[in-house]
Design a protein around this motif. Structure first.
Motif, PDB file in Angstrom:
ATOM      1  N   UNK A   1       0.840  -1.186   0.000  1.00 16.99           N
ATOM      2  CA  UNK A   1       0.000   0.000   0.000  1.00 16.99           C
ATOM      3  C   UNK A   1       0.884   1.247   0.000  1.00 16.99           C
ATOM      4  N   UNK A   2       0.503   2.222  -0.764  1.00 14.47           N
ATOM      5  CA  UNK A   2       1.186   3.504  -0.824  1.00 14.47           C
ATOM      6  C   UNK A   2       0.884   4.283   0.460  1.00 14.47           C
ATOM      7  N   UNK A   3       1.927   4.734   1.159  1.00 14.80           N
ATOM      8  CA  UNK A   3       1.742   5.448   2.428  1.00 14.80           C
ATOM      9  C   UNK A   3       0.896   6.706   2.276  1.00 14.80           C
ATOM     10  N   UNK A   4       0.899   7.309   1.087  1.00 20.68           N
ATOM     11  CA  UNK A   4       0.105   8.515   0.860  1.00 20.68           C
ATOM     12  C   UNK A   4      -1.389   8.215   0.886  1.00 20.68           C
ATOM     13  N   UNK A   5      -1.755   6.961   0.752  1.00 15.56           N
ATOM     14  CA  UNK A   5      -3.163   6.575   0.769  1.00 15.56           C
ATOM     15  C   UNK A   5      -3.700   6.375   2.179  1.00 15.56           C
ATOM     16  N   UNK A   6      -2.805   6.286   3.165  1.00 19.16           N
ATOM     17  CA  UNK A   6      -3.251   6.117   4.538  1.00 19.16           C
ATOM     18  C   UNK A   6      -3.953   7.388   5.012  1.00 19.16           C
ATOM     19  N   UNK A   7      -5.099   7.212   5.651  1.00 19.29           N
ATOM     20  CA  UNK A   7      -5.888   8.357   6.091  1.00 19.29           C
ATOM     21  C   UNK A   7      -5.105   9.281   7.011  1.00 19.29           C
ATOM     22  N   UNK A   8      -4.335   8.710   7.930  1.00 13.23           N
ATOM     23  CA  UNK A   8      -3.559   9.541   8.854  1.00 13.23           C
ATOM     24  C   UNK A   8      -2.580  10.431   8.090  1.00 13.23           C
ATOM     25  N   UNK A   9      -1.928   9.899   7.076  1.00  6.81           N
ATOM     26  CA  UNK A   9      -0.991  10.704   6.279  1.00  6.81           C
ATOM     27  C   UNK A   9      -1.730  11.784   5.492  1.00  6.81           C
ATOM     28  N   UNK A  10      -2.933  11.506   5.050  1.00  6.51           N
ATOM     29  CA  UNK A  10      -3.727  12.507   4.351  1.00  6.51           C
ATOM     30  C   UNK A  10      -4.125  13.637   5.305  1.00  6.51           C
ATOM     31  N   UNK A  11      -4.453  13.282   6.535  1.00  9.23           N
ATOM     32  CA  UNK A  11      -4.797  14.293   7.544  1.00  9.23           C
ATOM     33  C   UNK A  11      -3.581  15.175   7.828  1.00  9.23           C
ATOM     34  N   UNK A  12      -2.428  14.556   7.980  1.00  5.11           N
ATOM     35  CA  UNK A  12      -1.205  15.312   8.237  1.00  5.11           C
ATOM     36  C   UNK A  12      -0.914  16.259   7.080  1.00  5.11           C
ATOM     37  N   UNK A  13      -1.107  15.797   5.870  1.00  7.35           N
ATOM     38  CA  UNK A  13      -0.883  16.646   4.696  1.00  7.35           C
ATOM     39  C   UNK A  13      -1.848  17.838   4.699  1.00  7.35           C
ATOM     40  N   UNK A  14      -3.107  17.603   5.073  1.00  5.27           N
ATOM     41  CA  UNK A  14      -4.079  18.703   5.176  1.00  5.27           C
ATOM     42  C   UNK A  14      -3.632  19.712   6.229  1.00  5.27           C
ATOM     43  N   UNK A  15      -3.131  19.205   7.344  1.00  6.49           N
ATOM     44  CA  UNK A  15      -2.661  20.065   8.422  1.00  6.49           C
ATOM     45  C   UNK A  15      -1.505  20.937   7.946  1.00  6.49           C
ATOM     46  N   UNK A  16      -0.560  20.339   7.258  1.00  7.49           N
ATOM     47  CA  UNK A  16       0.606  21.075   6.751  1.00  7.49           C
ATOM     48  C   UNK A  16       0.171  22.145   5.756  1.00  7.49           C
ATOM     49  N   UNK A  17      -0.720  21.792   4.833  1.00  5.90           N
ATOM     50  CA  UNK A  17      -1.195  22.763   3.837  1.00  5.90           C
ATOM     51  C   UNK A  17      -1.941  23.913   4.491  1.00  5.90           C
ATOM     52  N   UNK A  18      -2.777  23.603   5.488  1.00  6.88           N
ATOM     53  CA  UNK A  18      -3.520  24.653   6.182  1.00  6.88           C
ATOM     54  C   UNK A  18      -2.565  25.608   6.885  1.00  6.88           C
ATOM     55  N   UNK A  19      -1.537  25.058   7.509  1.00  6.15           N
ATOM     56  CA  UNK A  19      -0.549  25.891   8.182  1.00  6.15           C
ATOM     57  C   UNK A  19       0.226  26.735   7.174  1.00  6.15           C
ATOM     58  N   UNK A  20       0.663  26.122   6.095  1.00  9.24           N
ATOM     59  CA  UNK A  20       1.424  26.852   5.068  1.00  9.24           C
ATOM     60  C   UNK A  20       0.628  28.018   4.498  1.00  9.24           C
ATOM     61  N   UNK A  21      -0.690  27.834   4.357  1.00  7.63           N
ATOM     62  CA  UNK A  21      -1.550  28.855   3.759  1.00  7.63           C
ATOM     63  C   UNK A  21      -2.247  29.723   4.800  1.00  7.63           C
ATOM     64  N   UNK A  22      -1.887  29.511   6.089  1.00 10.46           N
ATOM     65  CA  UNK A  22      -2.497  30.259   7.185  1.00 10.46           C
ATOM     66  C   UNK A  22      -4.027  30.179   7.118  1.00 10.46           C
ATOM     67  N   UNK A  23      -4.535  28.970   6.954  1.00 12.31           N
ATOM     68  CA  UNK A  23      -5.968  28.726   6.836  1.00 12.31           C
ATOM     69  C   UNK A  23      -6.435  27.854   7.991  1.00 12.31           C
ATOM     70  N   UNK A  24      -7.748  27.904   8.222  1.00 16.79           N
ATOM     71  CA  UNK A  24      -8.300  26.995   9.219  1.00 16.79           C
ATOM     72  C   UNK A  24      -8.341  25.584   8.655  1.00 16.79           C
ATOM     73  N   UNK A  25      -8.390  24.624   9.546  1.00 16.52           N
ATOM     74  CA  UNK A  25      -8.404  23.217   9.159  1.00 16.52           C
ATOM     75  C   UNK A  25      -9.788  22.657   9.421  1.00 16.52           C
ATOM     76  N   UNK A  26     -10.374  22.077   8.415  1.00 16.06           N
ATOM     77  CA  UNK A  26     -11.690  21.455   8.542  1.00 16.06           C
ATOM     78  C   UNK A  26     -11.520  19.967   8.284  1.00 16.06           C
ATOM     79  N   UNK A  27     -11.965  19.168   9.249  1.00 18.28           N
ATOM     80  CA  UNK A  27     -11.853  17.716   9.140  1.00 18.28           C
ATOM     81  C   UNK A  27     -13.232  17.091   8.983  1.00 18.28           C
ATOM     82  N   UNK A  28     -13.270  16.008   8.252  1.00 15.13           N
ATOM     83  CA  UNK A  28     -14.509  15.243   8.137  1.00 15.13           C
ATOM     84  C   UNK A  28     -14.690  14.416   9.406  1.00 15.13           C
TER      85      UNK A  28
END
Length: 70
Positions: A1-28
């Motif tokens: 399995x590709x590690x990028x497909x793991x939900x936890x890694x996807x959440x971390x990526x969302x967190x990083x992008x939100x921080x980089x763009x100074x945006x709020x983080x919305x989770x499902x």
């Protein structure tokens, strides 16, 4: 399995992008559940550097008997 497909890694990526763009983080609901399952039984403790310990000692906040404090 590709590690990028793991939900936890996807959440971390969302967190990083939100921080980089100074945006709020919305989770499902699914992402919140995943975070809870992964993190709920963990306890985090701060770790002090030697410099921080020295400063606290110099300030008299640590390194003394609690019975001798004024």
């Amino acid at each position: 399995m590709d590690n990028n497909q793991l939900l936890m890694n996807q959440i971390i990526e969302k967190l990083i992008k939100a921080d980089d763009n100074n945006e709020q983080l919305i989770l499902t609901a699914e992402e919140v559940k995943e975070l809870r399952e992964e993190l709920a039984d963990q306890f985090y403790m701060p770790v002090l550097s030697m410099e921080e310990i020295v400063k606290l000692c110099e300030e008299g906040k640590i390194g003394q008997s609690p019975f001798n404090r004024s």
